[in-house]
Design a protein around this motif. Structure first.
Motif, PDB file in Angstrom:
ATOM      1  N   SER A 139      49.559  80.002  17.764  1.00  0.00           N
ATOM      2  CA  SER A 139      49.809  79.997  16.323  1.00  0.00           C
ATOM      3  C   SER A 139      48.965  81.086  15.650  1.00  0.00           C
ATOM      4  O   SER A 139      48.006  81.595  16.228  1.00  0.00           O
ATOM      5  CB  SER A 139      49.468  78.634  15.714  1.00  0.00           C
ATOM      6  N   CYS A 140      49.307  81.393  14.425  1.00  0.00           N
ATOM      7  CA  CYS A 140      48.597  82.441  13.683  1.00  0.00           C
ATOM      8  C   CYS A 140      47.283  81.955  13.080  1.00  0.00           C
ATOM      9  O   CYS A 140      46.564  82.754  12.485  1.00  0.00           O
ATOM     10  CB  CYS A 140      49.497  83.007  12.576  1.00  0.00           C
ATOM     11  N   PHE A 141      46.968  80.668  13.218  1.00  0.00           N
ATOM     12  CA  PHE A 141      45.715  80.166  12.659  1.00  0.00           C
ATOM     13  C   PHE A 141      44.510  80.912  13.240  1.00  0.00           C
ATOM     14  O   PHE A 141      43.591  81.293  12.522  1.00  0.00           O
ATOM     15  CB  PHE A 141      45.564  78.666  12.922  1.00  0.00           C
ATOM     16  N   GLU A 180      42.353  73.280  18.106  1.00  0.00           N
ATOM     17  CA  GLU A 180      42.733  74.146  16.992  1.00  0.00           C
ATOM     18  C   GLU A 180      41.956  73.792  15.750  1.00  0.00           C
ATOM     19  O   GLU A 180      41.902  72.644  15.328  1.00  0.00           O
ATOM     20  CB  GLU A 180      44.229  74.018  16.722  1.00  0.00           C
ATOM     21  N   LYS A 181      41.334  74.780  15.158  1.00  0.00           N
ATOM     22  CA  LYS A 181      40.611  74.611  13.903  1.00  0.00           C
ATOM     23  C   LYS A 181      41.447  75.157  12.764  1.00  0.00           C
ATOM     24  O   LYS A 181      42.268  76.047  12.943  1.00  0.00           O
ATOM     25  CB  LYS A 181      39.246  75.315  13.958  1.00  0.00           C
ATOM     26  N   ASP A 182      41.214  74.624  11.561  1.00  0.00           N
ATOM     27  CA  ASP A 182      41.942  75.111  10.376  1.00  0.00           C
ATOM     28  C   ASP A 182      41.653  76.587  10.147  1.00  0.00           C
ATOM     29  O   ASP A 182      40.524  77.037  10.337  1.00  0.00           O
ATOM     30  CB  ASP A 182      41.523  74.307   9.138  1.00  0.00           C
ATOM     31  N   ILE A 192      57.417  81.247  18.751  1.00  0.00           N
ATOM     32  CA  ILE A 192      57.684  80.874  17.362  1.00  0.00           C
ATOM     33  C   ILE A 192      56.375  80.379  16.770  1.00  0.00           C
ATOM     34  O   ILE A 192      55.764  79.448  17.289  1.00  0.00           O
ATOM     35  CB  ILE A 192      58.747  79.769  17.278  1.00  0.00           C
ATOM     36  N   ASP A 193      55.931  81.002  15.695  1.00  0.00           N
ATOM     37  CA  ASP A 193      54.676  80.606  15.060  1.00  0.00           C
ATOM     38  C   ASP A 193      54.921  79.432  14.127  1.00  0.00           C
ATOM     39  O   ASP A 193      55.583  79.574  13.090  1.00  0.00           O
ATOM     40  CB  ASP A 193      54.087  81.785  14.283  1.00  0.00           C
ATOM     41  N   ASN A 244      40.553  87.318  11.158  1.00  0.00           N
ATOM     42  CA  ASN A 244      40.551  88.200   9.980  1.00  0.00           C
ATOM     43  C   ASN A 244      39.404  87.848   9.044  1.00  0.00           C
ATOM     44  O   ASN A 244      38.777  88.732   8.442  1.00  0.00           O
ATOM     45  CB  ASN A 244      41.879  88.093   9.230  1.00  0.00           C
ATOM     46  N   GLY A 245      39.130  86.541   8.931  1.00  0.00           N
ATOM     47  CA  GLY A 245      37.999  86.117   8.096  1.00  0.00           C
ATOM     48  C   GLY A 245      36.678  86.601   8.647  1.00  0.00           C
ATOM     49  O   GLY A 245      35.781  86.997   7.898  1.00  0.00           O
TER      50      GLY A 245
END
Length: 408
Positions: free
Chosen positions: A174-176, A406-408, A14-15, A182-183
């Motif tokens: 997570s999708c972060f 985890e980074k933003d 679950i994201d 993608n960036g």
């Protein structure tokens, strides 16, 4: 599924980015501030200007990439990282005394649970606690906000502890990280034609540079590669950095002019007489800097930290400086801090569930010129903190960053 080794229930993540942040947190903000709920007990839109003023006063550390924005003007444009910062760090101090107590208590259940599930590691006891908190949160949701808002995302909260039990903390999948990649891919494109070939070509160029750099120990080669990363990935590499310990880098040049007598007195407890200090370091990927560092101080506060002394529980302070001492074969770094005292009469607490504490947010007495200066070894620092100060509240809040991964 025909794969014997794969369980579609236990093996599907679950994201939390979409479920908790872009789903539930966004829903709650809409309920609290949307004028269509003006007759409901949970509506606080009439206090929107007060909430926005408090938000504007928050100076987050640099590890929180986006500064707080006005809810009334910009909420529909919020990114997932903004909802994350709001949920974990800002919302409980921000809405204390504004959101009716039973709704504040209900929201605190969600904050504590998600914070625990996002930590570096999660113990079985914490998983059981999170299951209890989220079950109570979901059970009360329909009573407080009506069944109309019992969405699939609310139901998925019940499965998060089992998800973490099977697959690890929420940050691990997570999708972060995917959004971040993608960036990076976007930065490889510099034109509108043949985008796929541009990505392949630039990626091949990067690989060849990495292989070539491995064959050189020359400092100039490293500097050229760092310049290349700045060009393609927009990395803001410090002008001067020096590795002193694993995952610890000193930034900039040392200074002798800003060492105070109280710092010298604090260092003397370790038998030190250092007059040369640094104002910034990189600590496990996060920048921590002295409050004496004047650049960007109106927008950011990178000086607040949580630490654990040799004896005693968790403490908080504002960094004054970093001092490097050569001890044997490896250097040792000491930190001077303005110690923050925990507030005796003001702490965030659920009135309906006083036995459940909010462990990561602590109210402290605001620092003054007479506050105690202490010195500690760098390894006593546990984490950077979000320093939250409101002009209409007689205390400051320190919120511990949930993990250093985890980074933003």
């Amino acid at each position: 599924m025909t794969l014997n080794c794969y369980n579609i229930i236990d093996g599907t993540a679950i994201d939390y980015m979409h479920c908790v942040l872009l789903g539930i947190t966004k829903l709650l903000l809409s309920l609290w501030f949307s004028s269509e709920h003006s007759r409901d007990q949970f509506y606080i839109g009439r206090s929107a200007s007060r909430v926005d003023k408090r938000l504007e006063e928050i100076q987050p550390p640099s590890c929180i990439t986006r500064k707080p924005r006005s809810i009334s003007k910009h909420m529909k444009y919020f990114k997932a990282s903004e909802f994350k910062s709001f949920l974990l760090y800002y919302s409980l101090p921000l809405l204390s005394g504004i959101l009716p107590q039973q709704y504040w208590d209900h929201h605190a259940l969600l904050v504590i649970a998600i914070y625990n599930l996002l930590q570096h590691s999660v113990s079985p006891h914490q998983l059981d606690l999170c299951q209890t908190l989220l079950t109570k949160h979901c059970y009360q949701f329909s009573r407080l906000y009506s069944e109309r808002y019992m969405t699939a995302n609310v139901h998925l909260l019940l499965h998060l502890p089992d998800n973490v039990r099977q697959l690890g903390p929420l940050w691990a999948y997570s999708c972060f990280s995917f959004e971040g990649q993608n960036g990076i891919l976007k930065n490889l494109v510099h034109g509108t034609q043949q985008v796929d070939k541009q990505i392949i070509s630039t990626y091949s160029y990067i690989r060849s540079l990495l292989l070539a750099a491995a064959n050189f120990s020359d400092r100039t080669c490293e500097q050229h590669f760092e310049a290349f990363k700045q060009l393609y990935f927009k990395h803001n590499m410090p002008e001067q950095r020096c590795k002193v310990l694993e995952n610890v880098y000193l930034l900039g040049k040392p200074t002798r002019t800003n060492v105070t007598e109280t710092e010298l007195l604090a260092l003397s407890t370790y038998g030190l007489n250092q007059t040369c200090k640094y104002l910034r370091i990189i600590f496990h990927g996060f920048q921590i800097q002295s409050f004496q560092w004047k650049i960007n101080v109106q927008k950011r506060n990178n000086s607040a930290v949580a630490y654990r002394p040799d004896r005693g529980g968790l403490e908080y302070g504002l960094v004054q400086g970093f001092f490097v001492v050569e001890e044997g074969s490896s250097p040792k770094v000491y930190v001077t801090l303005t110690k923050l005292l925990k507030h005796d009469s003001v702490q965030l607490q659920m009135q309906s569930h006083p036995h459940w504490q909010i462990p990561h947010i602590t109210a402290c007495v605001p620092p003054t010129s007479s506050s105690l200066t202490i010195a500690i070894p760098l390894e006593h620092i546990l984490s950077p903190c979000v320093y939250i100060s409101f002009s209409d509240v007689q205390c400051v809040y320190l919120a511990i960053i949930v993990n250093l991964l985890e980074k933003d």
